[in-house]
Design a protein around this motif. Structure first.
Motif, PDB file in Angstrom:
ATOM      1  N   GLU A 135      35.600  33.845  42.683  1.00 50.10           N
ATOM      2  CA  GLU A 135      36.304  33.387  41.485  1.00 50.10           C
ATOM      3  C   GLU A 135      37.015  32.075  41.782  1.00 50.10           C
ATOM      4  O   GLU A 135      37.178  31.703  42.949  1.00 50.10           O
ATOM      5  CB  GLU A 135      37.311  34.450  41.037  1.00 50.10           C
ATOM      6  CG  GLU A 135      36.653  35.762  40.648  1.00 50.10           C
ATOM      7  CD  GLU A 135      37.631  36.805  40.148  1.00 50.10           C
ATOM      8  OE1 GLU A 135      37.166  37.898  39.771  1.00 50.10           O
ATOM      9  OE2 GLU A 135      38.864  36.532  40.127  1.00 50.10           O
ATOM     10  N   ILE A 145      40.338  39.320  43.711  1.00 46.66           N
ATOM     11  CA  ILE A 145      39.690  38.969  42.453  1.00 46.66           C
ATOM     12  C   ILE A 145      40.516  39.476  41.273  1.00 46.66           C
ATOM     13  O   ILE A 145      41.222  40.491  41.374  1.00 46.66           O
ATOM     14  CB  ILE A 145      38.254  39.520  42.376  1.00 46.66           C
ATOM     15  CG1 ILE A 145      38.242  41.051  42.434  1.00 46.66           C
ATOM     16  CG2 ILE A 145      37.372  38.924  43.466  1.00 46.66           C
ATOM     17  CD1 ILE A 145      36.865  41.653  42.200  1.00 46.66           C
ATOM     18  N   LYS A 162      33.906  34.072  37.018  1.00 50.49           N
ATOM     19  CA  LYS A 162      33.391  33.907  38.368  1.00 50.49           C
ATOM     20  C   LYS A 162      32.992  32.448  38.571  1.00 50.49           C
ATOM     21  O   LYS A 162      32.705  31.729  37.608  1.00 50.49           O
ATOM     22  CB  LYS A 162      32.179  34.805  38.612  1.00 50.49           C
ATOM     23  CG  LYS A 162      32.445  36.300  38.441  1.00 50.49           C
ATOM     24  CD  LYS A 162      33.371  36.844  39.513  1.00 50.49           C
ATOM     25  CE  LYS A 162      33.568  38.350  39.369  1.00 50.49           C
ATOM     26  NZ  LYS A 162      34.461  38.884  40.421  1.00 50.49           N
TER      27      LYS A 162
END
Length: 385
Positions: A135, A145, A162
């Protein structure tokens, strides 16, 4: 052509055959297309993918029960990866990318998930696949994340972003990592199987890169993208476990990839040094050049043997997190050194786009970054001291 140290690990007939196949494909197909692929910048070389799929390369690492080539052991995958990447690092990594997708499915998936999602990858018309982890705010720190997966009727809604996702927008099948429990770090990460045409999934423009341009990278955006409950890989919170196992394998295989491009650079520089005459004799007879080539060959042997050791530990069911990190660190820095050394040996010609070594130098840099930077690899190794 460099000789593999197979006296340490005698090869089966099947392993020798797949080496011959991939070596010929690298020589006859990959190498002749590599410059054009690099110049194209953000275009997937589908012609090479199609040719490789038809002869079984893109599915060689999949189990035979799902139609694959049966080379499920990491050691053989390393043999294949090195040969392909002698032809071109980016193209070699692209052609073996279905293995990266398959690893978490094999580690976490049910039998039904394996048959549904892996069998299509084994055929002559294999689609591409991808893993979506990185990410904008989390690279090597996968536990941080922020993409979320929220329970809803019949499944989950994925929201987030992402970045730097290999094959994004080109691939049909994805493993997406998201937090089912945002209050947790590693224990909150889950893995989901997803198709490209899932409503709520969009892709950014291709990212323009320094090297390995055969692999198109894009951002992925998720806005209430619905994933059925049966597409959860393993239990909630097990995604990080599957990802770490995948990293151990992928770092080892990338060690083989880096060894391959280092070998290509060494062989090219060696052959050039044998024919280039300066001060009345071939430059390979000049001590500085000969010593540089000696360093290249020595480092390549080190990288290969460390990669093979990590692969053999993984295949034996032993913990190999440290060994995989050591292999990737050594091989990636070997690739960086050997491609630099090849440019240096060719001098001004090495700096020219008439010769492949300048591209290889650009391509090699990514090996020190992807799947954990060299700094991260040193941190992983230090934890085992």
């Amino acid at each position: 052509m460099s000789v593999l140290p197979t006296e340490l690990c005698p090869l089966t007939t099947e392993q020798s055959d797949i080496i011959d196949l991939t070596r010929a494909f690298a020589r006859d197909e990959i190498r002749r297309r590599a410059r054009a692929v690099d110049e194209a910048d953000t275009a997937t070389p589908w012609d090479l993918w199609t040719k490789a799929a038809k002869i079984g390369i893109t599915g060689c690492m999949l189990p035979t029960e799902y139609g694959g080539g049966g080379f499920t052991d990491v050691f053989t995958q390393c043999l294949v990866q090195e040969e392909l990447c002698v032809g071109d690092l980016g193209i070699g990594n692209l052609l073996m990318s279905n293995g990266f997708f398959a690893d978490p499915v094999l580690e976490l998936g049910t039998e039904e998930q394996k048959r549904t999602w892996l069998t299509p990858l084994a055929g002559p018309d294999s689609p591409m696949s991808s893993i979506a982890t990185t990410e904008p705010g989390s690279g090597s720190d996968a536990a941080s994340i922020t993409t979320t997966a929220t329970r809803t009727t019949g499944g989950y809604l994925i929201n987030g972003q992402k970045a730097w996702i290999s094959n994004a927008g080109e691939a049909e099948l994805y493993v997406v990592f998201a937090k089912t429990d945002p209050t947790q770090r590693a224990r909150g990460v889950s893995a989901f199987l997803m198709r490209k045409d899932t409503e709520g999934v969009t892709f950014g423009e291709p990212m323009r890169k320094m090297g390995q341009r055969a692999i198109v990278c894009r951002e992925m955006f998720f806005s209430d993208a619905f994933v059925p409950a049966e597409n959860l890989l393993g239990a909630e919170g097990r995604g990080f476990h599957g990802l770490m196992r995948t990293f151990d394998i992928s770092r080892t295989v990338l060690g083989a990839a880096a060894t391959g491009i280092a070998r290509a650079a060494y062989e090219y520089a060696r052959d050039y040094a044998r024919t280039r005459v300066q001060f009345g004799k071939p430059i390979i007879e000049h001590q500085a050049v000969a010593f540089r080539l000696a360093d290249m060959r020595t480092r390549i042997e080190q990288a290969r043997l460390m990669t093979w050791r990590a692969a053999k530990r993984l295949d034996a069911g032993l913990d190999a997190t440290t060994e995989a990190a050591m292999a990737k660190l050594t091989a990636s820095e070997t690739a960086a050194y050997c491609t630099w050394a090849a440019v240096q040996t060719l001098g001004g010609w090495g700096y020219s786009r008439e010769y492949p070594v300048e591209q290889w130098m650009r391509d090699a840099k990514l090996e020190e970054i992807e799947e954990g930077t060299s700094d991260i690899m040193r941190l992983v190794i230090s934890r085992g001291l």
